[in-house]
Structure formats: structure tokens, C-alpha cells
Write an enzyme that holds these catalytic residues in place. Structure first.
Site, PDB file in Angstrom:
ATOM      1  N   LYS A  67      35.170  69.188  13.777  1.00  0.00           N
ATOM      2  CA  LYS A  67      33.855  69.352  14.422  1.00  0.00           C
ATOM      3  C   LYS A  67      32.776  69.142  13.377  1.00  0.00           C
ATOM      4  CE  LYS A  67      32.328  70.465  18.572  1.00  0.00           C
ATOM      5  NZ  LYS A  67      32.989  70.273  19.861  1.00  0.00           N
TER       6      LYS A  67
HETATM    7  P1  NAD Z   1      24.103  69.092  26.467  1.00  0.00           P
HETATM    8  O1  NAD Z   1      23.244  69.036  25.271  1.00  0.00           O
HETATM    9  O2  NAD Z   1      24.314  67.870  27.272  1.00  0.00           O
HETATM   10  O3  NAD Z   1      23.582  70.242  27.448  1.00  0.00           O
HETATM   11  C1  NAD Z   1      23.415  71.566  27.052  1.00  0.00           C
HETATM   12  C2  NAD Z   1      22.768  72.335  28.193  1.00  0.00           C
HETATM   13  O4  NAD Z   1      22.761  73.735  27.866  1.00  0.00           O
HETATM   14  C3  NAD Z   1      21.310  71.938  28.448  1.00  0.00           C
HETATM   15  O5  NAD Z   1      21.073  71.873  29.840  1.00  0.00           O
HETATM   16  C4  NAD Z   1      20.537  73.105  27.839  1.00  0.00           C
HETATM   17  O6  NAD Z   1      19.273  73.312  28.452  1.00  0.00           O
HETATM   18  C5  NAD Z   1      21.470  74.241  28.147  1.00  0.00           C
HETATM   19  N1  NAD Z   1      21.198  75.422  27.326  1.00  0.00           N
HETATM   20  C6  NAD Z   1      20.919  75.462  26.000  1.00  0.00           C
HETATM   21  N2  NAD Z   1      20.685  76.745  25.636  1.00  0.00           N
HETATM   22  C7  NAD Z   1      20.814  77.488  26.753  1.00  0.00           C
HETATM   23  C8  NAD Z   1      20.683  78.865  27.027  1.00  0.00           C
HETATM   24  N3  NAD Z   1      20.367  79.729  26.048  1.00  0.00           N
HETATM   25  N4  NAD Z   1      20.898  79.296  28.299  1.00  0.00           N
HETATM   26  C9  NAD Z   1      21.215  78.418  29.275  1.00  0.00           C
HETATM   27  N5  NAD Z   1      21.348  77.112  29.085  1.00  0.00           N
HETATM   28  C10 NAD Z   1      21.144  76.653  27.833  1.00  0.00           C
HETATM   29  O7  NAD Z   1      25.494  69.683  25.933  1.00  0.00           O
HETATM   30  P2  NAD Z   1      26.941  69.521  26.569  1.00  0.00           P
HETATM   31  O8  NAD Z   1      27.591  68.354  25.941  1.00  0.00           O
HETATM   32  O9  NAD Z   1      26.859  69.645  28.048  1.00  0.00           O
HETATM   33  O10 NAD Z   1      27.655  70.813  25.960  1.00  0.00           O
HETATM   34  C11 NAD Z   1      27.595  72.083  26.602  1.00  0.00           C
HETATM   35  C12 NAD Z   1      28.838  72.866  26.240  1.00  0.00           C
HETATM   36  O11 NAD Z   1      29.987  72.117  26.624  1.00  0.00           O
HETATM   37  C13 NAD Z   1      28.982  73.135  24.735  1.00  0.00           C
HETATM   38  O12 NAD Z   1      29.605  74.393  24.565  1.00  0.00           O
HETATM   39  C14 NAD Z   1      29.929  72.045  24.290  1.00  0.00           C
HETATM   40  O13 NAD Z   1      30.623  72.383  23.117  1.00  0.00           O
HETATM   41  C15 NAD Z   1      30.837  71.978  25.506  1.00  0.00           C
HETATM   42  N6  NAD Z   1      31.602  70.728  25.598  1.00  0.00           N
HETATM   43  C16 NAD Z   1      30.998  69.511  25.746  1.00  0.00           C
HETATM   44  C17 NAD Z   1      31.771  68.370  25.816  1.00  0.00           C
HETATM   45  C18 NAD Z   1      31.186  67.010  26.028  1.00  0.00           C
HETATM   46  O14 NAD Z   1      31.974  66.055  26.167  1.00  0.00           O
HETATM   47  N7  NAD Z   1      29.882  66.854  26.076  1.00  0.00           N
HETATM   48  C19 NAD Z   1      33.167  68.455  25.728  1.00  0.00           C
HETATM   49  C20 NAD Z   1      33.759  69.704  25.593  1.00  0.00           C
HETATM   50  C21 NAD Z   1      32.958  70.831  25.524  1.00  0.00           C
END
Ligand code: NAD
Length: 442
Positions: free
Chosen positions: A115
Site C-alpha cells: 500500500k
Molecule cells: P473515494 O475517494 O472514491 O471516495 C471516498 C468517499 O468517502 C467520498 O465520497 C468522501 O466524501 C467520503 N468520505 C471521506 N471522509 C468521510 C467521512 N468522514 N464520513 C463520510 N464519508 C467520508 O475512495 P474509494 O476508492 O471509494 O475508497 C473508499 C474506501 O474503500 C476506502 O476505505 C478504500 O480503502 C476502500 N477500497 C477502495 C477500493 C477501490 O478500488 N477504489 C478497493 C478496495 C477498498
């Protein structure tokens, strides 16, 4: 002298300590593995911090701190996203890297865990500064990343555009060879895979459908008609909301960092998306009622999908949770203390290492397509993803049944295992098996 007793002491929310607690909880059920081997599997094998300057658009020179952690390469090269967020710390990156190891093992792709993260606020950064930060971070990591050593992907506040810059930077540094497999989550016209953008959410839906069909939550046998609340409206959350809706669920609440929107009869997700595009947040979407993130987590619903940050469901707020099934699209949203309480209350948690593994699964498909210079159709990608998610879900459920039956038969004093511990046991046993086959070097 401590002012707190053990019961009232603040919960330790350091993500790396949490990852270690989860690991130790699972290790207790694997007495057949040598203690030293367990220690080897628990610790990251490489942690790198880079500090670098960028001359910003306003002419100022600013220093940035970035990390890249390779947790394990036992089953293959490191794989893991890059996060841009002001709260990025080395311990958060170490935790996320170790979860990647277990995720790649449970979904059964030939990667270890890694990561990366850079600590800054991307929302206050111009596009050209984002590009410069990305290029300098990647060039400082140098030979630490590569198609057969450690392969980055998107995470919070990084996306296909960021991956295109990473690819370009890496390709400039390594001319004359196929560099496409050095990074995944790329745009479709630069070697990206069909279905990668939706993969985390789609994989999450497939796993939920399988777990419910196999009786993981009593009285809830499918997604159709289920009331769903989603925290986070980015890649994981917004697409999960759309796909669960498409599968017949009623999405009653969503939120992002600016607040939430709620509608008892089900949200019009196109309207929510349009409102967020216009204002930057889902809150205030016409024909919805606002709600806070705390209110969303305590909403009475069938399925609660945390899809934002770590440590959202903790010892201090878990009593308010009224969902029947928690599905961790985010990494690390539930603390170990909350896990225990949820299990005692009969609320199942589909753990992050399985629930959001669809992202890395299709990243693996992208890597294979890049190596072969192929591009698969979206149907083919989704079909392969479904098979992987269902197999992983079955392996977790079978392990839970097997371990709990054994504990009962032996009259063990160990607590029965929840889904997270079962998934971790499957993953750790797989990595341990390969480590022993390869032999511990030297
Ligand atoms: P992203 O940047 O696309 O979206 C993040 C979202 O979380 C946004 O809508 C933001 O406004 C919201 N957010 C931020 N702080 C917040 C808070 N305090 N309360 C409520 N909402 C809040 O990110 P993503 O890629 O969707 O990632 C989100 C989660 O999913 C993370 O934990 C990431 O590790 C996990 N994840 C993502 C992927 C991927 O392929 N993108 C894969 C596995 C896991």
C-alpha cells in the site's frame, strides 16, 4: 498514574495495532503454525518513506511525505492502492498493506500485499500540482515498484487519471518495454480493464448475494427488497449504492464527508449523483432529508455499507448500530472491540478483506490482460469476478462452520469465530502454506 481503568480507557484506534489484534485473534485458532512463522507473516517486509519537494502552481515550494509498504511477497509481487489524504500515516499504510496480503490470499490472486500514501489534502490541490506530486512520489520510489515487484492501484482520492500519470512516469523511467502491468486501475485506452472502475462495488454485491443465499444472516436471504445505507459516496460507495439498487435493494441513505441524504421510500441515486457533481456533497439533494454520518451508522436498515474511512464503528458508538448485516466496502471501518460486540448481538460483519476484494481481483485481471496485450469484454470480466467472489465467500463460510464445530466438539474455551476471523484463517493458512513450500530463506 493512569486515569482510566481497562474498560473505560480510550480505544486504541491505530490501524496497524488494529490489524495486529485481528491477526492475533485469528492466530489463536492456528496452533499448528510455528510461532516464528506467525511472526514473519504478521510483520511488513519493507517500509519506505520518501520526502520530496514540489514547486506548486503558486510558485511556492512545498515538502511532501509519502510512504510505500510491502507487507508480503510470499504469494507474488506486492499489490495495493495509493491513497492521498491529510491523515495518511505510516501505520495506516502498514495496516492497509497487511490487509492487502490477506485480501489477495482470500480472493486467491497471486500477489502479496502492499500500500502507499501521501499525506496532503487533494481537495485543496490543483490538477497540475496533483500531477507533479504523483510524478515525484513515483520517481522517488524508483525500482521499488514495477510489474513483478510491487504494483500500485487507486485508493481514496486517487483514480484512473492518477494511474495514467503513474504509468507515464514509470514508462519514462523504463523505456523500450511493456510497462502497462506496472500499475492497475488505468484508463481504458491505456491498458485499463473493462469493469475495473465498478469492480470493488460489484464484487461486494456478489459476495453479499452469495453470503445471504448461504444463510449468513438469518431472515435475510437476498438483496431484493433489503433496506441499504451507504457511508461514503466515492468509487466504492456510490457504485455500490447503484448496483445494490439495480439488484432490487432500496437505498434509503447515503453520505459523504459533507453529510448525508435520506429518503425512506428509496433515494433517486441519479439525482443524488447530479447534486454531488453540482455542489460537492450528497447532502441537500432535492426531495431528501439531511442526516449526519453518525445518524447514518445508527439507521435501522438491513444492510449497512461503510465505504469511506477506518474506525467508523467503534466501542463508543456500536451500541447505536441497528443494521442486520454490515458489509465493509471500506478498509478497516470496524474496530476489534466493536467486532466482538456485534458478534454477541448477532449482527454479522462481511469483512473488508473479502467484501472489497473485487477491486484487487479485477486489478489482477488487468495485469494479466496487460502482460498478454489483450482486452477482455466486460461480461467476461464480471463473470470471472463473480466466480472468484463466490469461491472466496464459500471458503470463509466453510472455515467458520469447520472451526466452530471443532471448538464445540472439543469444549474449547476460545470464543466462536466471526466471519472476519474465519476469512483471516483461510488467508493466513494459504500464505503460510506457500511460505513453507518455498522454505524460509536462507
Ligand atoms: P473515494 O475517494 O472514491 O471516495 C471516498 C468517499 O468517502 C467520498 O465520497 C468522501 O466524501 C467520503 N468520505 C471521506 N471522509 C468521510 C467521512 N468522514 N464520513 C463520510 N464519508 C467520508 O475512495 P474509494 O476508492 O471509494 O475508497 C473508499 C474506501 O474503500 C476506502 O476505505 C478504500 O480503502 C476502500 N477500497 C477502495 C477500493 C477501490 O478500488 N477504489 C478497493 C478496495 C477498498
Amino acid at each position: 498514574m493512569s486515569t482510566h481503568s481497562a474498560a473505560t480507557a480510550p480505544e486504541d484506534l491505530n490501524p496497524f495495532h488494529i490489524a495486529a489484534q485481528q491477526f492475533d485473534r485469528a492466530a489463536a485458532y492456528m496452533p499448528h503454525l510455528k510461532k516464528g512463522l506467525i511472526e514473519f507473516l504478521k510483520h511488513p517486509c519493507r517500509t519506505v518513506t520518501v520526502e520530496f519537494p514540489v514547486e506548486m502552481a503558486d510558485g511556492a515550494v512545498r515538502m511532501f511525505v509519502g510512504h510505500r509498504v510491502l507487507h508480503s511477497q510470499v504469494r507474488g509481487p506486492g499489490k495495493g492502492g495509493i491513497r492521498y489524504h491529510p491523515n495518511v500515516t505510516v501505520d495506516e499504510v502498514r495496516a492497509l498493506a497487511s490487509w492487502m496480503t490477506w485480501k489477495c490470499a482470500i480472493i486467491d490472486v497471486p500477489f502479496g500485499g502492499a500500500k502507499g500514501g501521501v499525506a496532503f489534502n487533494p481537495k485543496e490541490t490543483t490538477e497540475s500540482d496533483l500531477r507533479k506530486i504523483t510524478r515525484r512520489y513515483i520517481s522517488d520510489l524508483g525500482e521499488l515498484i514495477g510489474p513483478h515487484t510491487d504494483i500500485p492501484a487507486p485508493d481514496m482520492y486517487t483514480d484512473a487519471r492518477t494511474m495514467a500519470w503513474i504509468y507515464d512516469t514509470y514508462a519514462m523511467m523504463h523505456p523500450g518495454r511493456n510497462n502497462l502491468p506496472a500499475v492497475t486501475g488505468k484508463p481504458l485506452d491505456i491498458g485499463g480493464s473493462h469493469g475495473r472502475n465498478e469492480a470493488t462495488a460489484r464484487g461486494c454485491l456478489f459476495a453479499v448475494q452469495r453470503a445471504l443465499a448461504r444463510g449468513a444472516v438469518s431472515g435475510l436471504d437476498g438483496v431484493r427488497g433489503a433496506r441499504v445505507a451507504v457511508q461514503g459516496f466515492g468509487n466504492a460507495g456510490a457504485i455500490a449504492a447503484a448496483l445494490f439498487h439495480e439488484a432490487g435493494a432500496k437505498v434509503v441513505a447515503v453520505s459523504d464527508s459533507g453529510g448525508g441524504a435520506r429518503r425512506e421510500e428509496g433515494l433517486d441515486l441519479a439525482a443524488v449523483t447530479a447534486h454531488k457533481a453540482k455542489t460537492g456533497s450528497v447532502t441537500g439533494t432535492p426531495d431528501t432529508r439531511p442526516l449526519s454520518n453518525d445518524e447514518l451508522l445508527s439507521l435501522e436498515c438491513d444492510i449497512l455499507i461503510p465505504a469511506a474511512l477506518e474506525n467508523q464503528i467503534r466501542r463508543d458508538n456500536v451500541a447505536a448500530v441497528r443494521a442486520r448485516f454490515i458489509v465493509e466496502a471500506a478498509n478497516g471501518p470496524t474496530t476489534p472491540a466493536a467486532d466482538r460486540i456485534l458478534y454477541e448481538r448477532g449482527i454479522a460483519v462481511l469483512p473488508d478483506i473479502l467484501a472489497n476484494s473485487g477491486g484487487v481481483c479485477v486489478s489482477y485481471f488487468e495485469w494479466v490482460q496487460n502482460i498478454e496485450n489483450e482486452q477482455w469484454d466486460e461480461d467476461e470480466v464480471n463473470q470471472k469476478l463473480r466466480v472468484k467472489m463466490e469461491r472466496a465467500t464459500d471458503a470463509m463460510l466453510a472455515k467458520q462452520a469447520e472451526v466452530n464445530a471443532r471448538l464445540k466438539k472439543e469444549g474449547s474455551t476460545l470464543p466462536l469465530v466471526d466471519l472476519r476471523t474465519a476469512a483471516l484463517i483461510v488467508a493466513v493458512e494459504r500464505v503460510a502454506g506457500v511460505a513453507l513450500e518455498r522454505g524460509i530463506w536462507p
